[in-house]
Write an enzyme that holds these catalytic residues in place. Structure first.
Site, PDB file in Angstrom:
ATOM      1  N   HIS A  19     -81.482  -0.828  61.254  1.00 54.52           N
ATOM      2  CA  HIS A  19     -81.744   0.484  60.675  1.00 54.52           C
ATOM      3  C   HIS A  19     -81.448   0.421  59.177  1.00 54.52           C
ATOM      4  CE1 HIS A  19     -81.298   2.743  64.743  1.00 54.52           C
ATOM      5  NE2 HIS A  19     -82.530   2.336  64.531  1.00 54.52           N
ATOM      6  N   LYS A  23     -79.465  -2.613  56.975  1.00 52.17           N
ATOM      7  CA  LYS A  23     -80.267  -3.735  56.466  1.00 52.17           C
ATOM      8  C   LYS A  23     -79.444  -4.674  55.581  1.00 52.17           C
ATOM      9  CE  LYS A  23     -84.920  -1.686  56.814  1.00 52.17           C
ATOM     10  NZ  LYS A  23     -84.797  -1.527  58.225  1.00 52.17           N
ATOM     11  N   THR A  45     -88.973  -6.276  62.935  1.00 55.47           N
ATOM     12  CA  THR A  45     -89.780  -5.112  62.599  1.00 55.47           C
ATOM     13  C   THR A  45     -90.174  -5.252  61.130  1.00 55.47           C
ATOM     14  OG1 THR A  45     -87.695  -3.929  62.271  1.00 55.47           O
ATOM     15  CG2 THR A  45     -88.867  -3.534  64.347  1.00 55.47           C
ATOM     16  N   THR A  47     -90.348  -3.635  57.911  1.00 56.89           N
ATOM     17  CA  THR A  47     -89.567  -3.535  56.684  1.00 56.89           C
ATOM     18  C   THR A  47     -88.435  -4.551  56.685  1.00 56.89           C
ATOM     19  OG1 THR A  47     -90.064  -1.169  56.692  1.00 56.89           O
ATOM     20  CG2 THR A  47     -88.365  -1.908  55.170  1.00 56.89           C
ATOM     21  N   THR A  48     -87.750  -4.664  57.800  1.00 52.42           N
ATOM     22  CA  THR A  48     -86.647  -5.615  57.917  1.00 52.42           C
ATOM     23  C   THR A  48     -87.147  -7.044  57.750  1.00 52.42           C
ATOM     24  OG1 THR A  48     -85.453  -4.106  59.393  1.00 52.42           O
ATOM     25  CG2 THR A  48     -84.786  -6.421  59.423  1.00 52.42           C
ATOM     26  N   SER A  65     -93.550  -1.554  60.826  1.00 53.48           N
ATOM     27  CA  SER A  65     -92.256  -0.912  60.655  1.00 53.48           C
ATOM     28  C   SER A  65     -91.817  -0.224  61.950  1.00 53.48           C
ATOM     29  CB  SER A  65     -92.351   0.107  59.516  1.00 53.48           C
ATOM     30  OG  SER A  65     -91.102   0.703  59.286  1.00 53.48           O
ATOM     31  N   ASP A  71     -90.700  -1.279  66.921  1.00 55.88           N
ATOM     32  CA  ASP A  71     -89.748  -1.435  68.022  1.00 55.88           C
ATOM     33  C   ASP A  71     -90.496  -1.619  69.340  1.00 55.88           C
ATOM     34  OD1 ASP A  71     -87.470  -1.019  66.349  1.00 55.88           O
ATOM     35  OD2 ASP A  71     -87.762   1.144  66.494  1.00 55.88           O
ATOM     36  N   HIS A  98     -87.309   7.899  65.286  1.00 53.64           N
ATOM     37  CA  HIS A  98     -87.840   7.110  66.396  1.00 53.64           C
ATOM     38  C   HIS A  98     -86.734   6.682  67.375  1.00 53.64           C
ATOM     39  CE1 HIS A  98     -86.579   4.182  63.422  1.00 53.64           C
ATOM     40  NE2 HIS A  98     -86.721   3.200  64.291  1.00 53.64           N
TER      41      HIS A  98
END
Length: 151
Positions: A19, A23, A45, A47-48, A65, A71, A98
């Site tokens: 999250h 990060k 995911t 962005t990570t 994302s 997820d 989410h």
């Protein structure tokens, strides 16, 4: 439910998720474990994954994302037997839009009996295990038997 066995390979398929507030923590953990992570197949995911790849140079297959369905993409890979381990630094103090997807990802990881680390301490235990680089047999639901019993 009947069970069957799946063999996890020595070179694991590892999903990395965090999250927003976690990060930086995941990035620090990945940098500390970069040498070990290099011998495995990494997923994340969107962005990570992009952030981790940019900051560490590791090859990471990024989904979209998390809030946009990433997820759920990882959950699908878990249910297909394509992810062996989940490292998910989630934020237990902040709700995210989410949250149902997050709960579904953790649930499906439990259903398919993959190791899950939701914090640094657990991730450390998993990565210090000699099983990290060995083939490992795990019990999983026997979906074919389940399907046969329902039709």
């Amino acid at each position: 439910m009947q069970k069957t066995t799946r063999t996890m390979p020595a070179h694991k398929h590892i999903a990395l998720v965090a999250h927003d507030n976690y990060k930086p923590e995941l990035l620090r953990w990945v940098k500390e474990n970069k040498e070990k992570l290099q011998s495995h197949f990494l997923y994340a995911t969107g962005t990570t994954g992009h952030m981790l790849s940019r900051e560490t140079g590791l090859a990471i297959k990024s989904m979209i994302s998390g809030p946009m369905g990433g997820d759920q993409q990882l959950g699908a890979l878990i249910s297909e037997g394509k992810i062996d381990m989940l490292i998910f630094f989630w934020d237990p103090l902040n709700a995210v839009p989410h949250d149902p997807d997050v709960k579904a990802l953790l649930r499906i990881a439990s259903v398919w009996n993959i190791p899950v680390a939701t914090n640094r301490a657990t991730a450390k235990f998993l990565f210090e295990s000699p099983l990290l680089n060995e083939e490992v047999d795990v019990e999983i639901p026997d979906y074919q038997a389940y399907l046969a019993g329902r039709t």
